[in-house]
Design a protein around this motif. Structure first.
Motif, mmCIF file in Angstrom:
data_model
loop_
_atom_site.group_PDB
_atom_site.id
_atom_site.type_symbol
_atom_site.label_atom_id
_atom_site.label_comp_id
_atom_site.label_asym_id
_atom_site.label_seq_id
_atom_site.Cartn_x
_atom_site.Cartn_y
_atom_site.Cartn_z
ATOM 1 N N ALA A 48 -44.097 0.360 32.429
ATOM 2 C CA ALA A 48 -44.362 -0.694 31.655
ATOM 3 C C ALA A 48 -43.022 -0.521 30.645
ATOM 4 N N ALA A 49 -43.748 1.333 30.284
ATOM 5 C CA ALA A 49 -42.564 1.527 29.009
ATOM 6 C C ALA A 49 -41.271 1.179 29.595
ATOM 7 N N MET A 50 -40.255 1.293 30.351
ATOM 8 C CA MET A 50 -39.204 0.394 30.855
ATOM 9 C C MET A 50 -38.879 -0.802 30.461
ATOM 10 N N ILE A 51 -40.108 -1.919 31.301
ATOM 11 C CA ILE A 51 -40.217 -3.100 30.494
ATOM 12 C C ILE A 51 -39.883 -2.987 28.697
ATOM 13 N N ALA A 52 -40.606 -2.537 28.167
ATOM 14 C CA ALA A 52 -40.618 -2.330 26.764
ATOM 15 C C ALA A 52 -39.404 -1.873 26.172
ATOM 16 N N VAL A 53 -38.766 -1.594 26.724
ATOM 17 C CA VAL A 53 -37.428 -0.371 26.345
ATOM 18 C C VAL A 53 -36.331 -1.311 27.078
ATOM 19 N N ASP A 63 -39.871 -9.560 28.057
ATOM 20 C CA ASP A 63 -39.334 -10.691 27.936
ATOM 21 C C ASP A 63 -38.890 -10.722 29.183
ATOM 22 N N ASP A 64 -39.494 -11.627 29.577
ATOM 23 C CA ASP A 64 -39.164 -12.178 31.073
ATOM 24 C C ASP A 64 -38.103 -13.329 31.084
ATOM 25 N N THR A 65 -38.003 -13.460 29.978
ATOM 26 C CA THR A 65 -36.491 -14.483 30.539
ATOM 27 C C THR A 65 -34.773 -14.357 29.765
ATOM 28 N N ASN A 104 -26.447 -8.548 28.278
ATOM 29 C CA ASN A 104 -24.756 -8.898 28.087
ATOM 30 C C ASN A 104 -23.909 -8.498 29.146
ATOM 31 N N HIS A 105 -24.458 -8.088 30.286
ATOM 32 C CA HIS A 105 -23.429 -7.358 31.697
ATOM 33 C C HIS A 105 -24.388 -8.787 32.633
ATOM 34 N N GLY A 106 -24.732 -9.550 32.452
ATOM 35 C CA GLY A 106 -25.223 -9.976 34.055
ATOM 36 C C GLY A 106 -27.113 -9.557 34.394
ATOM 37 N N GLU A 107 -27.447 -8.841 33.811
ATOM 38 C CA GLU A 107 -28.878 -8.169 33.718
ATOM 39 C C GLU A 107 -30.009 -9.569 33.642
ATOM 40 N N HIS A 108 -30.791 -9.610 34.286
ATOM 41 C CA HIS A 108 -32.103 -10.512 34.332
ATOM 42 C C HIS A 108 -33.629 -10.197 34.011
ATOM 43 N N GLY A 109 -34.276 -10.332 33.066
ATOM 44 C CA GLY A 109 -35.962 -10.916 32.932
ATOM 45 C C GLY A 109 -35.698 -9.579 32.604
ATOM 46 N N ALA A 110 -37.192 -9.289 32.583
ATOM 47 C CA ALA A 110 -38.229 -7.740 31.681
ATOM 48 C C ALA A 110 -37.399 -7.119 32.336
ATOM 49 N N LEU A 111 -36.772 -6.324 33.447
ATOM 50 C CA LEU A 111 -36.168 -4.982 33.486
ATOM 51 C C LEU A 111 -34.862 -5.223 33.559
ATOM 52 N N ALA A 154 -39.856 -8.405 40.218
ATOM 53 C CA ALA A 154 -39.196 -7.231 39.330
ATOM 54 C C ALA A 154 -40.056 -6.376 39.702
ATOM 55 N N ILE A 155 -40.604 -6.301 39.083
ATOM 56 C CA ILE A 155 -41.624 -4.576 39.434
ATOM 57 C C ILE A 155 -41.454 -4.582 40.836
ATOM 58 N N TRP A 156 -41.935 -5.252 42.141
ATOM 59 C CA TRP A 156 -41.570 -5.079 43.501
ATOM 60 C C TRP A 156 -40.379 -4.811 43.643
ATOM 61 N N MET A 157 -38.812 -5.801 43.247
ATOM 62 C CA MET A 157 -37.706 -4.891 42.984
ATOM 63 C C MET A 157 -37.789 -3.518 42.775
#
Length: 110
Positions: A8-13, A18-20, A24-31, A60-63
């Motif tokens: 949860a903290a990592m998602i916030a940072v 934002d799940d969408t 800048n370097h091809g990263e996707h999703g909340a994580l 994303a959390i599972w990954m």
């Protein structure tokens, strides 16, 4: 501390929740999952996820959980998990990942 609290903290940072989010370097999703993480997870768990699946919070959390348990084990410290997430499998040994860990640590303290 539970892995779910750390995630949860990592998602916030990473994305402000934002799940969408697109990085800048091809990263996707909340994580902010990269193609390399998707590939690793597919290899580790014999799955067929795509980078687009990183926009689904549950996937994303599972990954992230799969990736972190594979590279750090289920008993790693929150610092080790966060630094691996930021710097790859050997990230917990990289000086450059300490700054990320400090951001996560501050978020956990909020």
């Amino acid at each position: 501390m539970s892995l779910s609290a750390l995630l949860a903290a990592m998602i916030a940072v990473e994305s402000g929740g934002d799940d969408t989010a697109l990085g800048n370097h091809g990263e996707h999703g909340a994580l902010q999952i990269t193609a390399a993480v998707v590939s690793d997870c597919n290899r580790i768990a014999n799955t067929r996820f795509t980078l687009a699946d990183a926009h689904r919070r549950d996937v994303a959390i599972w990954m992230a959980t799969t990736y972190l348990h594979h590279y750090a084990g289920p008993n790693a410290t929150p610092e080790q998990y966060a630094r691996i997430w930021n710097g790859g499998p050997g990230g917990f040994r990289k000086k450059a990942t300490m700054r990320y860990w400090l951001k996560i640590k501050r978020k956990l303290a909020e």
